[in-house]
Design a protein around this motif. Structure first.
Motif, short mmCIF file in Angstrom:
data_model
loop_
_atom_site.label_atom_id
_atom_site.label_comp_id
_atom_site.label_asym_id
_atom_site.label_seq_id
_atom_site.Cartn_x
_atom_site.Cartn_y
_atom_site.Cartn_z
N GLY A 20 36.42 5.25 -5.93
CA GLY A 20 35.02 4.95 -6.14
C GLY A 20 34.67 4.43 -7.52
N HIS A 21 35.66 3.96 -8.26
CA HIS A 21 35.45 3.53 -9.65
C HIS A 21 35.10 2.05 -9.73
N VAL A 22 36.01 1.19 -9.28
CA VAL A 22 35.79 -0.26 -9.20
C VAL A 22 36.53 -0.76 -7.96
N LEU A 23 36.42 -2.05 -7.69
CA LEU A 23 37.12 -2.64 -6.55
C LEU A 23 38.61 -2.30 -6.58
N GLY A 24 39.12 -1.73 -5.48
CA GLY A 24 40.54 -1.43 -5.38
C GLY A 24 40.99 -0.18 -6.09
N SER A 25 40.08 0.53 -6.74
CA SER A 25 40.50 1.72 -7.49
C SER A 25 40.99 2.81 -6.55
N ASP B 240 40.38 7.01 -12.95
CA ASP B 240 38.96 7.11 -13.26
C ASP B 240 38.20 7.10 -11.94
N TYR B 241 37.12 7.87 -11.84
CA TYR B 241 36.42 7.96 -10.57
C TYR B 241 34.96 8.31 -10.77
N LYS B 242 34.18 8.07 -9.72
CA LYS B 242 32.80 8.56 -9.65
C LYS B 242 32.50 8.91 -8.21
N CYS C 122 32.66 -1.13 -3.96
CA CYS C 122 34.00 -0.56 -3.74
C CYS C 122 33.93 0.61 -2.77
N ALA C 123 35.10 0.99 -2.26
CA ALA C 123 35.19 2.11 -1.31
C ALA C 123 34.84 3.41 -2.02
N SER D 265 26.88 4.18 -15.08
CA SER D 265 28.26 4.47 -15.41
C SER D 265 29.17 4.33 -14.20
N ASP D 266 30.40 3.91 -14.44
CA ASP D 266 31.41 3.87 -13.39
C ASP D 266 32.32 5.09 -13.44
N HIS D 267 31.92 6.08 -14.23
CA HIS D 267 32.65 7.34 -14.32
C HIS D 267 31.79 8.49 -13.79
N ALA D 268 32.43 9.57 -13.42
CA ALA D 268 31.73 10.77 -12.97
C ALA D 268 30.98 11.41 -14.14
#
Length: 334
Positions: A93-98, A115-117, A124-125, A279-282
């Motif tokens: 859930g961070h960026v495309l393909g993460s 890295d995740y959120k 992204c998925a 943010s793209d982070h949790a």
């Protein structure tokens, strides 16, 4: 077998002895599993790289087609054996393909989340929890003060400002991989159908996102006279916002999209008039909710504000330790 016999930190990164591979190594190695395409996790020069199809495409776009000796694409949920270790990838859930990289061996399961959120991202998925004996987490925003507002609220603030100042351009600083495309997509979902102008550094990644089905709508290069950009939204890498390039726009309102924009001193330091907390982070709640949900036997923290997260884990009956991995910087992707 102990978990640290399956994965343990070395100067290059997380090392799996039985599979003889590293996860997100900080320097070129013979074999790497890469969680996502940001430069502090995905580097060129490895002998072999295993990652999602999207991450491999991002690496090829950023580093050229010969970024590694060989590559292997692994779909989410697919499992592959490397030596005695079994490896699979799940969405982060961070960026495309993460992806989160899960290593299974001798009845133990360890998941390195990269890295995740946890909040929805239309580009992204979504993050998928993987039941694990050991969960390896980041802690970029691992302090209780970091509680990010809803994305829609921040996009609405941007759109209100555009309506309020139709004579001014809105120049939005956003990291080229992930953040820029997410903002564009969120604007489209909020009903903004106007042309969005973009810095040339975003073109190739925007096209790559479109190739993988992320519809960004009408985009145009941010070239032309000052009058062309009155009342318009322009998206550019953070470095360009602070550069001479930004002088081409009429009395621009400088915005910046980052989780760090909740820290007023950082916004002032960057000369940001319109801070957007995206943010793209949790954030703190996403981190602690994830650890509560998974309830692993052990928590390993790769980087970030590990002291507070370790203390929280102890108070909640969870065993945690900091790995102090080097090389994962606070890029503008946060």
């Amino acid at each position: 077998m102990r978990p640290d016999q399956i994965l343990h930190p070395r100067p290059e990164g997380l090392w799996c002895p039985e599979g003889r591979f590293f996860i997100d190594p900080s320097q070129p190695v013979d074999r790497a599993v890469v969680t996502h395409g940001h430069a502090d996790h995905a580097r060129a020069g490895h002998g072999a790289v295993l990652a999602t199809t999207e991450t491999l495409a991002i690496m090829a776009e950023r580093y050229g087609p010969d970024f590694a000796g060989t590559t292997q694409a692994l779909a989410y949920g697919e499992r592959v054996r490397i030596g005695r270790a079994e490896v699979s990838l799940a969405p982060a859930g961070h960026v495309l393909g993460s992806a989160q990289a899960t290593v299974r061996q001798d009845g133990l399961t360890i998941t390195a989340s990269g890295d995740y959120k946890r909040r929805r991202d239309p580009t992204c998925a979504p993050f998928e929890p993987v039941p694990s004996d050991v969960f390896i987490t980041e802690a970029t925003f691992g302090l209780p003060v970091f509680r990010h507002p809803p994305d829609g609220q921040e996009i609405e603030r941007l759109l209100r400002s555009v309506a309020q100042f139709p004579e001014r351009a809105h120049l939005v600083g956003a990291y080229a991989l992930g953040k820029a495309q997410r903002i564009i997509r969120l604007l489209r979902e909020a009903g903004y159908d106007e042309t969005i102008y973009v810095h040339g550094a975003l073109d190739r990644l925007n096209r790559l996102y479109e190739h993988f089905g992320v519809r960004l709508g009408q985009l145009e290069a941010a070239t032309g006279s000052k009058a062309d950009f009155a009342g318009r939204i322009v998206i550019a890498p953070p470095s360009a916002v602070a550069d001479r390039w930004s002088r081409r726009f009429p009395d621009p309102i400088v915005a910046f999209a980052s989780g760090w924009m909740s820290v007023r001193a950082r916004a002032r330091q960057r000369g940001v008039e319109l801070p957007l907390i995206l943010s793209d982070h949790a954030d703190w709640d996403e981190l602690t909710d994830t650890l509560t949900e998974l309830s692993p036997s052990e928590i390993w923290i790769t980087h970030g504000r590990d002291d507070a997260l370790r203390r929280w884990a102890e108070l909640n009956g969870l065993k945690a330790r900091a790995l102090h991995l080097v090389g994962y910087e606070d890029e503008d992707d946060d």
